[in-house]
Design an enzyme around this catalytic site. Structure first.
Site, PDB file in Angstrom:
ATOM      1  N   CYS A 289      58.435  38.802  33.860  1.00 19.90           N
ATOM      2  CA  CYS A 289      59.688  38.304  34.452  1.00 19.90           C
ATOM      3  C   CYS A 289      60.614  37.649  33.433  1.00 19.90           C
ATOM      4  O   CYS A 289      61.737  37.276  33.762  1.00 19.90           O
ATOM      5  CB  CYS A 289      59.412  37.330  35.598  1.00 19.90           C
ATOM      6  SG  CYS A 289      58.858  35.686  35.053  1.00 19.90           S
TER       7      CYS A 289
ATOM      8  N   ASP B 169      33.954  16.178  43.650  1.00 20.53           N
ATOM      9  CA  ASP B 169      33.499  17.483  43.171  1.00 20.53           C
ATOM     10  C   ASP B 169      33.321  17.421  41.653  1.00 20.53           C
ATOM     11  O   ASP B 169      34.282  17.177  40.918  1.00 20.53           O
ATOM     12  CB  ASP B 169      34.563  18.521  43.550  1.00 20.53           C
ATOM     13  CG  ASP B 169      34.197  19.943  43.142  1.00 20.53           C
ATOM     14  OD1 ASP B 169      33.311  20.106  42.287  1.00 20.53           O
ATOM     15  OD2 ASP B 169      34.818  20.876  43.676  1.00 20.53           O
TER      16      ASP B 169
END
EC number: 6.3.5.13
Length: 412
Positions: A220, A338
């Protein structure tokens, strides 16, 4: 407030007074600084208080995954050359903590505020900042933080069309994409050591090309903007091409990058680079980070590393082998529960160091070190680890709540 042109309303004054009283009671009870609970009470009484407190200040917001507390401190020191500064120096960086910090000063001209990445758009809306510094975005607190591109999108939408001058790191594609919605951006080449969150284009999802220090999307055309400020070795290059030496007491390349961004922010407020950088030398430690403390007749250097990008930077500044290293990891609420991020850290960089592992999640860390073929010993606590360390200075690296535990233990 700076000046008395717009005094606080009776309701706002009541909110500030009540917040300070609650904070004082919390401190007296030994429950920390009290800034967060005090700010919560104040905002409950006057939901618009943050905006009211900021309205007569020239506000700078600082946000990033890593380095925001240190950079906030460096900017605050630099701006003191131009007038009194109020800042949330202890890192309470959500709306309650920020409100509490601003309520603590009535004479300041500048507000230098560290903001948690998830709250940046809202705090920017409330405080009408003159300047916003965006340093980096990387994975952090996997259980409760959105993935990094979503954070970047949140920044991009929240800062679109802002009147603030954005000082942004042009070496982090996520930061560039987030800042590109703003009309007034100053690009700083501050570098990016951790690249694992920026291999795909945030604009179109294409694969990012990274020749040398450059980057661009082959699909892009999204690409690295041209910087007007840059970190070059031990110097900051300003927009005129002048090179200003960086003299810091804080270690490592990451802090030189923080100083480069801080100098660019200071210049927005008319403080020249030489003055800004000289003032930054005053900063020796930031909320205990980088402090060298005496414990059991040993010198321990305390280093905070909360996520993979932070650990990578920290490994680059520890003394060479055979300096012993103590690693401490918790997974409490403030850390994120986590611990899978441990697998994203390259622990082979510790080869040759005697390693000692402590903390709530020492066994998680031990498994990771085992896979990385590192020699380590699991210890019950800091006392035992220090007793087992070979002679010389000890580097102690910990994540957020583990770092607070260590500071309490060593009396820092």
């Amino acid at each position: 407030m700076a000046g008395n042109s717009d005094p606080l309303s009776p309701r706002a004054k009541l909110a500030v007074t009540a917040g300070k009283a609650v904070a004082a009671a919390s401190r007296a009870a030994g429950r920390g600084s009290g800034s967060v609970i005090g700010g919560r009470v104040a905002l409950r009484l006057d939901p618009d208080l943050l905006g009211r407190l900021a309205q007569n200040l020239d506000v700078t917001l600082v946000s990033a995954t890593n380095g925001k507390t240190t950079t906030t401190r460096l900017i605050a020191e630099a701006l003191r050359a131009a007038g009194p500064v109020v800042s949330n120096a202890l890192g309470a960086n959500m709306p309650a903590g920020i409100t509490s910090a601003l309520a603590g000063s009535s004479e300041a001209k500048f507000g230098v505020i560290e903001v948690d990445e998830k709250y940046l758009a809202g705090v920017a809306r409330d405080t009408d900042p003159k300047c916003i510094a965006l340093l980096n975005l990387s994975r952090d607190q996997l259980d409760r933080a959105a993935e990094t591109r979503m954070l970047a999108e949140n920044w991009r939408e929240g800062l679109a069309g802002t009147k603030a001058v954005i000082v942004a790191n042009c070496d982090d594609p996520l930061v560039v994409w987030a800042a590109s919605s703003s009309p007034n951006v100053i690009w700083v080449a501050a570098g990016q050591m951790w690249k694992d969150d920026a291999w795909s284009c945030p604009s179109c999802g294409g694969v990012m090309q990274r020749p040398g220090d450059d980057w661009f999307c082959g699909e892009c055309g999204f690409r690295r903007p041209t910087p007007t400020w840059a970190l070059s070795g031990d110097h900051v290059l300003d927009p005129h091409g002048s090179a200003w030496p960086i003299h810091l007491q804080l270690p490592g390349r990451a802090n030189k990058a923080n100083a480069a961004s801080s100098a660019a922010v200071a210049a927005v407020f008319g403080v020249p680079p030489q003055v800004a950088l000289e003032r930054m030398y005053q900063v020796q430690a930031v909320a205990g980070r980088y402090d060298v403390v005496q414990f059991q007749n040993r010198d321990l250097r305390l280093l905070l590393a909360k996520n993979p990008a932070g650990w990578l930077e920290t490994f680059s500044l520890i003394d060479p082998p055979p300096t012993p290293v103590v690693l401490s990891v918790n997974a409490r609420g403030a850390d994120g529960t986590d611990t899978s991020w441990l697998w994203d850290v390259d622990y082979t960089r510790l080869t040759g160091h005697p390693i000692f592992v402590i903390g709530d999640r020492k066994l998680d860390l031990a498994v990771r070190l085992e896979v990385a073929n590192q020699h380590f010993q699991v210890c019950e606590n800091l006392d035992q680890a220090v007793q087992m360390c070979p002679p010389g200075r000890i580097e102690v690296i910990a994540n957020y709540t583990a770092f607070q535990d260590l500071r309490r233990r060593v009396g820092n």
